[in-house]
Structures are given as structure tokens and as C-alpha cells.
Design a protein around this motif. Sequence first.
Motif, mmCIF file in Angstrom:
data_model
loop_
_atom_site.group_PDB
_atom_site.id
_atom_site.type_symbol
_atom_site.label_atom_id
_atom_site.label_comp_id
_atom_site.label_asym_id
_atom_site.label_seq_id
_atom_site.Cartn_x
_atom_site.Cartn_y
_atom_site.Cartn_z
ATOM 1 N N VAL A 83 1.140 -1.210 0.072
ATOM 2 C CA VAL A 83 -0.058 -0.108 0.111
ATOM 3 C C VAL A 83 0.780 1.187 -0.052
ATOM 4 O O VAL A 83 2.094 1.168 0.684
ATOM 5 N N ALA A 84 0.360 2.414 -0.877
ATOM 6 C CA ALA A 84 1.156 3.463 -0.845
ATOM 7 C C ALA A 84 0.157 4.702 -0.682
ATOM 8 O O ALA A 84 -0.885 4.466 -1.477
ATOM 9 N N SER A 85 0.304 5.674 0.048
ATOM 10 C CA SER A 85 -0.443 6.839 -0.106
ATOM 11 C C SER A 85 -0.184 8.005 -0.078
ATOM 12 O O SER A 85 1.202 8.037 0.404
ATOM 13 N N THR A 86 -0.516 9.018 -0.636
ATOM 14 C CA THR A 86 -0.184 10.473 -0.837
ATOM 15 C C THR A 86 -0.885 11.478 -0.239
ATOM 16 O O THR A 86 -2.487 11.182 -0.215
ATOM 17 N N ALA A 87 -0.760 12.520 0.296
ATOM 18 C CA ALA A 87 -1.417 13.815 0.808
ATOM 19 C C ALA A 87 -1.129 15.081 0.299
ATOM 20 O O ALA A 87 0.287 15.040 -0.184
ATOM 21 N N SER A 88 -1.723 15.986 0.244
ATOM 22 C CA SER A 88 -1.339 17.321 -0.093
ATOM 23 C C SER A 88 -0.427 18.128 1.008
ATOM 24 O O SER A 88 -1.128 17.939 2.117
ATOM 25 N N THR A 89 0.351 18.787 1.029
ATOM 26 C CA THR A 89 1.002 19.541 1.755
ATOM 27 C C THR A 89 0.231 20.784 2.327
ATOM 28 O O THR A 89 -0.324 21.360 1.569
ATOM 29 N N ASP A 90 0.298 20.984 3.530
ATOM 30 C CA ASP A 90 -0.243 22.433 4.081
ATOM 31 C C ASP A 90 0.582 23.229 3.222
ATOM 32 O O ASP A 90 1.886 23.675 3.421
ATOM 33 N N VAL A 91 -0.400 24.250 2.870
ATOM 34 C CA VAL A 91 0.017 25.289 1.967
ATOM 35 C C VAL A 91 1.078 26.258 2.711
ATOM 36 O O VAL A 91 1.511 27.070 2.218
ATOM 37 N N ALA A 92 0.795 26.502 4.190
ATOM 38 C CA ALA A 92 1.586 27.345 4.930
ATOM 39 C C ALA A 92 3.439 26.909 4.926
ATOM 40 O O ALA A 92 3.914 27.772 5.386
ATOM 41 N N ARG A 93 3.317 25.521 4.693
ATOM 42 C CA ARG A 93 4.719 25.247 4.355
ATOM 43 C C ARG A 93 5.525 25.235 3.147
ATOM 44 O O ARG A 93 5.526 24.405 2.234
ATOM 45 N N GLY A 94 5.548 26.321 2.771
ATOM 46 C CA GLY A 94 5.928 26.837 1.328
ATOM 47 C C GLY A 94 7.558 26.245 1.076
ATOM 48 O O GLY A 94 7.908 26.377 -0.124
ATOM 49 N N ASP A 95 8.124 25.673 2.235
ATOM 50 C CA ASP A 95 9.290 25.216 1.646
ATOM 51 C C ASP A 95 9.406 23.528 1.498
ATOM 52 O O ASP A 95 10.473 23.320 1.408
ATOM 53 N N LEU A 96 8.286 22.922 1.451
ATOM 54 C CA LEU A 96 8.102 21.735 1.243
ATOM 55 C C LEU A 96 7.539 21.541 -0.156
ATOM 56 O O LEU A 96 6.588 22.248 -0.615
ATOM 57 N N PRO A 97 7.804 20.392 -0.762
ATOM 58 C CA PRO A 97 7.225 20.164 -1.912
ATOM 59 C C PRO A 97 5.459 19.995 -1.616
ATOM 60 O O PRO A 97 4.954 19.629 -0.587
ATOM 61 N N ALA A 98 4.945 20.056 -2.885
ATOM 62 C CA ALA A 98 3.182 20.174 -2.464
ATOM 63 C C ALA A 98 2.658 18.805 -2.301
ATOM 64 O O ALA A 98 1.613 18.603 -1.764
ATOM 65 N N LEU A 99 3.544 17.478 -2.276
ATOM 66 C CA LEU A 99 3.298 16.279 -2.402
ATOM 67 C C LEU A 99 3.886 15.621 -1.162
ATOM 68 O O LEU A 99 5.037 15.576 -1.061
#
Length: 171
Positions: A83-99
Amino acid sequence: MFIIGVTWEGSEVVVELRLATVADAEDIGRFQTRSWDQTYRGTVPDAYLDATAWQLRASRWHSRIVGDRVVWLARHRGDVVGVASTASTDVARGDLPALELASIYVDASQHGSGLAAELLEAAIGDAPAHLWVFTSNLRAQRFYAKHRFVATDEHQSDPDTGLGETRWVRR
């Protein structure tokens, strides 16, 4: 580009790789319980592993599938083996990729077969992403390094197990 319902042949095993549905939540909960026992027994406190029922995990996976996660499922002869799952990054964390790669689990019977790499490819492809990995999980760290993730100086304690985690990022 994602292809749903493909089969992957490796290590003389045919594995079906597809997007999970709500109907898979119970099987995923049972699988995650088994997978954590196989992978983390001796690392994660036994009390935590023994106390976490598959039904609770199934309920969480149901919520994730109907919620904001994209969940990929690998089956071999009808049994969940990954199993693998992805989520969107909190937009407040602009220093991280969106995924965020929120989870990736592979049955011990599939370790070394290439299935983890196939799940990673299905879940995120070559996209920039980030994840948390147990600081003590050297096998996982080698896997992520092989796939161009780099450990950061960001650490936290996993809220469920109390174990240390390190954030890894691929830009």
C-alpha cells in the motif's frame, strides 16, 4: 501518468497494482497490522503493536480513501501485499514540495522484489515530495536515498508510537 489496473511481473510473482476503493479498507487495515508486526516488531514498542486492532486501522483507511488521500494498492493472488498513499502538503509550508508520501508498506514476502519501487512510482512518479521515516528504520532510509530523497534536519516524535522520525525530501 498513472495506469490503473496494471499488472507487474517481478520475482516470478504477478501483482495487481491499482487505486484503492472504500471496499478495500478492511483488507488494508488487516494488511497494515500484519505489515507493522513484520517490519517494526522490536523497533516499535510491543505494547503499541499488540494494542492496535486491525479494525481501527481499517476505519482510518476508510476515512483516508474517502478523504484527501490517494491510496495505491498491490494485490497478489487476492491478498494485499503493498500500500502507498499520498496527501497534499499544508500550504503554509512553502518550503516543502506540495506532495507528501504519507505511507508505503510492503509485505515481508515482497521485500527485495521491486514492489516498493513500483508503489513509489505509482504514488508519486518523479514528482518532488517529502515524507517522515522512523529514524531507526535504516532499510527505509536506504530505499528513499536510492530514490533521490535526502534527510533533512527536521525531526519529530511520531504521535502514536513515540519514536523519532526524520523528514526526507526529494526536490
